[in-house]
Design a protein around this motif. Structure first.
Motif, PDB file in Angstrom:
ATOM      1  N   THR A 132       0.416  -1.125   0.055  1.00  0.00           N
ATOM      2  CA  THR A 132      -0.135   0.016  -0.167  1.00  0.00           C
ATOM      3  C   THR A 132       0.689   1.479   0.251  1.00  0.00           C
ATOM      4  N   GLY A 133      -0.162   2.313  -0.703  1.00  0.00           N
ATOM      5  CA  GLY A 133       0.766   3.961  -0.562  1.00  0.00           C
ATOM      6  C   GLY A 133       0.971   3.813  -1.689  1.00  0.00           C
ATOM      7  N   GLU A 134       1.362   5.606  -2.101  1.00  0.00           N
ATOM      8  CA  GLU A 134       1.987   5.767  -3.437  1.00  0.00           C
ATOM      9  C   GLU A 134       3.871   4.932  -3.666  1.00  0.00           C
ATOM     10  N   LYS A 135       3.391   5.112  -4.683  1.00  0.00           N
ATOM     11  CA  LYS A 135       4.931   4.318  -5.288  1.00  0.00           C
ATOM     12  C   LYS A 135       6.195   5.937  -4.716  1.00  0.00           C
ATOM     13  N   TRP A 136       7.271   4.994  -3.721  1.00  0.00           N
ATOM     14  CA  TRP A 136       8.451   6.520  -4.595  1.00  0.00           C
ATOM     15  C   TRP A 136       9.493   5.490  -4.795  1.00  0.00           C
ATOM     16  N   ALA A 137      10.575   6.843  -5.169  1.00  0.00           N
ATOM     17  CA  ALA A 137      12.119   6.090  -5.826  1.00  0.00           C
ATOM     18  C   ALA A 137      12.978   5.793  -5.270  1.00  0.00           C
ATOM     19  N   TYR A 138      14.240   5.066  -4.973  1.00  0.00           N
ATOM     20  CA  TYR A 138      15.111   5.129  -4.197  1.00  0.00           C
ATOM     21  C   TYR A 138      15.986   3.847  -5.247  1.00  0.00           C
ATOM     22  N   GLU A 139      17.525   4.689  -5.256  1.00  0.00           N
ATOM     23  CA  GLU A 139      18.228   4.041  -5.642  1.00  0.00           C
ATOM     24  C   GLU A 139      18.931   2.439  -5.360  1.00  0.00           C
ATOM     25  N   GLU A 140      18.325   1.446  -5.919  1.00  0.00           N
ATOM     26  CA  GLU A 140      18.869  -0.394  -5.551  1.00  0.00           C
ATOM     27  C   GLU A 140      20.231  -0.329  -5.982  1.00  0.00           C
ATOM     28  N   GLY A 141      20.184  -1.297  -5.572  1.00  0.00           N
ATOM     29  CA  GLY A 141      21.519  -2.616  -6.408  1.00  0.00           C
ATOM     30  C   GLY A 141      21.331  -3.922  -5.771  1.00  0.00           C
ATOM     31  N   CYS A 142      21.947  -4.853  -6.231  1.00  0.00           N
ATOM     32  CA  CYS A 142      21.857  -6.311  -6.133  1.00  0.00           C
ATOM     33  C   CYS A 142      22.973  -6.262  -6.159  1.00  0.00           C
ATOM     34  N   LEU A 143      23.845  -7.594  -4.986  1.00  0.00           N
ATOM     35  CA  LEU A 143      25.040  -8.554  -5.050  1.00  0.00           C
ATOM     36  C   LEU A 143      25.106  -9.332  -6.092  1.00  0.00           C
ATOM     37  N   SER A 144      23.856  -9.395  -6.508  1.00  0.00           N
ATOM     38  CA  SER A 144      24.007 -10.182  -8.216  1.00  0.00           C
ATOM     39  C   SER A 144      24.165  -9.893  -9.894  1.00  0.00           C
ATOM     40  N   ILE A 145      24.416  -8.207  -9.619  1.00  0.00           N
ATOM     41  CA  ILE A 145      24.174  -6.945 -10.164  1.00  0.00           C
ATOM     42  C   ILE A 145      25.140  -6.322  -9.748  1.00  0.00           C
ATOM     43  N   PRO A 146      26.215  -6.581  -9.258  1.00  0.00           N
ATOM     44  CA  PRO A 146      27.576  -5.777  -8.644  1.00  0.00           C
ATOM     45  C   PRO A 146      27.788  -4.186  -9.428  1.00  0.00           C
ATOM     46  N   LYS A 147      27.626  -3.448  -8.349  1.00  0.00           N
ATOM     47  CA  LYS A 147      28.168  -1.860  -9.661  1.00  0.00           C
ATOM     48  C   LYS A 147      26.844  -1.513 -10.628  1.00  0.00           C
ATOM     49  N   ILE A 148      25.746  -1.626 -10.522  1.00  0.00           N
ATOM     50  CA  ILE A 148      24.656  -0.488 -11.068  1.00  0.00           C
ATOM     51  C   ILE A 148      23.307  -1.264 -10.373  1.00  0.00           C
ATOM     52  N   ARG A 149      23.388   0.417 -10.152  1.00  0.00           N
ATOM     53  CA  ARG A 149      21.995   1.247  -9.085  1.00  0.00           C
ATOM     54  C   ARG A 149      21.300   1.754  -9.928  1.00  0.00           C
ATOM     55  N   GLU A 150      19.715   1.692  -9.364  1.00  0.00           N
ATOM     56  CA  GLU A 150      19.249   2.505 -10.540  1.00  0.00           C
ATOM     57  C   GLU A 150      18.351   2.378  -9.480  1.00  0.00           C
ATOM     58  N   ASP A 151      17.208   3.740  -9.949  1.00  0.00           N
ATOM     59  CA  ASP A 151      16.057   4.217  -9.227  1.00  0.00           C
ATOM     60  C   ASP A 151      14.607   2.961  -9.056  1.00  0.00           C
ATOM     61  N   VAL A 152      14.044   2.153  -8.398  1.00  0.00           N
ATOM     62  CA  VAL A 152      13.457   1.781  -8.301  1.00  0.00           C
ATOM     63  C   VAL A 152      11.958   2.485  -7.746  1.00  0.00           C
ATOM     64  N   PHE A 153      10.379   1.797  -8.385  1.00  0.00           N
ATOM     65  CA  PHE A 153       9.660   2.546  -8.106  1.00  0.00           C
ATOM     66  C   PHE A 153       8.459   1.676  -6.739  1.00  0.00           C
ATOM     67  N   ARG A 154       8.679   1.908  -5.643  1.00  0.00           N
ATOM     68  CA  ARG A 154       8.293   0.727  -5.084  1.00  0.00           C
ATOM     69  C   ARG A 154       7.096   1.650  -3.848  1.00  0.00           C
ATOM     70  N   GLN A 155       6.065   0.287  -3.012  1.00  0.00           N
ATOM     71  CA  GLN A 155       5.407   1.273  -1.874  1.00  0.00           C
ATOM     72  C   GLN A 155       5.749   1.142  -1.067  1.00  0.00           C
ATOM     73  N   PRO A 156       5.251   2.354   0.466  1.00  0.00           N
ATOM     74  CA  PRO A 156       6.238   2.154   0.909  1.00  0.00           C
ATOM     75  C   PRO A 156       5.605   1.050   1.996  1.00  0.00           C
ATOM     76  N   ARG A 157       4.807   0.988   1.964  1.00  0.00           N
ATOM     77  CA  ARG A 157       3.988  -0.410   3.339  1.00  0.00           C
ATOM     78  C   ARG A 157       3.762  -1.502   1.791  1.00  0.00           C
ATOM     79  N   VAL A 158       4.120  -2.899   2.909  1.00  0.00           N
ATOM     80  CA  VAL A 158       4.418  -4.550   3.103  1.00  0.00           C
ATOM     81  C   VAL A 158       3.462  -5.243   3.871  1.00  0.00           C
ATOM     82  N   LYS A 159       2.603  -6.407   3.749  1.00  0.00           N
ATOM     83  CA  LYS A 159       2.184  -6.534   4.591  1.00  0.00           C
ATOM     84  C   LYS A 159       2.809  -8.714   4.217  1.00  0.00           C
TER      85      LYS A 159
END
Length: 189
Positions: free
Chosen positions: A86-113
């Motif tokens: 739930t909630g309005e999606k917001w952007a944050y720069e994410e990375g991943c151990l399986s995809i090293p040295k790449i970071r990009e903004d991903v929009f996700r909702q702020p609450r999860v049940k």
């Protein structure tokens, strides 16, 4: 035991992971190994597919992100199921151990049940918000065969296409052990 992290391009990262049952494996040992592997790679989350195991398990310890709601946020999630986002999606720069040295903004909702089990097979239904929700959503995506790059626009994916190809071929320097799919295929010839 520290596992090598599976790199982008390995089919296990695009498969929907399978649920596990009590006594199917030494769950506490696996979770301990996953935490050890995650810490060795300086990560804040790690899903079982990232160590080559297509099962519905992930661990998080996001305290290093130094946000108030992440103090003591260290958990293992067994057979998790997102019940609601739930909630309005917001952007944050994410990375991943399986995809090293790449970071990009991903929009996700702020609450999860989430419904999940711990390593003693005790069931929980909990709500998480902010960065805790984001970390959970990222790791949960791994169990669904979804990577953060799947959220990028076609233009952004095109911009990083060569970098992703180099990762799968092992043409990247990282400070943790990795398993590269293109290198494995070349070795079997």
């Amino acid at each position: 035991m520290i596992y090598p992290i599976v790199a982008y391009g390995d089919p296990v990262l695009k498969q929907r992971a399978k649920e596990i049952t009590p006594n199917q494996l030494d769950l506490k040992k696996l979770v301990d190994d996953m935490f050890e592997t995650m810490y060795a790679a300086s990560g804040v989350g790690l899903a079982a597919p990232q160590i080559g195991k297509s099962i519905r398990v992930f661990v998080v310890d996001a305290e290093a992100m130094d946000e108030d709601n992440l103090k003591g946020f260290k958990k293992a999630f067994i057979n998790p199921q997102i019940l609601e986002e739930t909630g309005e999606k917001w952007a944050y720069e994410e990375g991943c151990l399986s995809i090293p040295k790449i970071r990009e903004d991903v929009f996700r909702q702020p609450r999860v049940k989430l419904r999940y089990f711990d390593t003693d097979w005790k069931e929980y239904v909990e709500e998480f918000d902010g960065m805790a929700a984001r970390v959970i959503q990222h790791e949960y995506d791994h169990l669904e065969g979804v990577l953060f790059t799947d959220y990028l626009s076609p233009f952004k994916r095109q911009l990083i296409k060569n970098k992703l190809g180099n990762i799968s071929k092992g043409k990247i320097d990282v400070e943790y052990r990795m398993r590269f799919p293109a290198v494995a295929k070349a070795g079997r010839r």
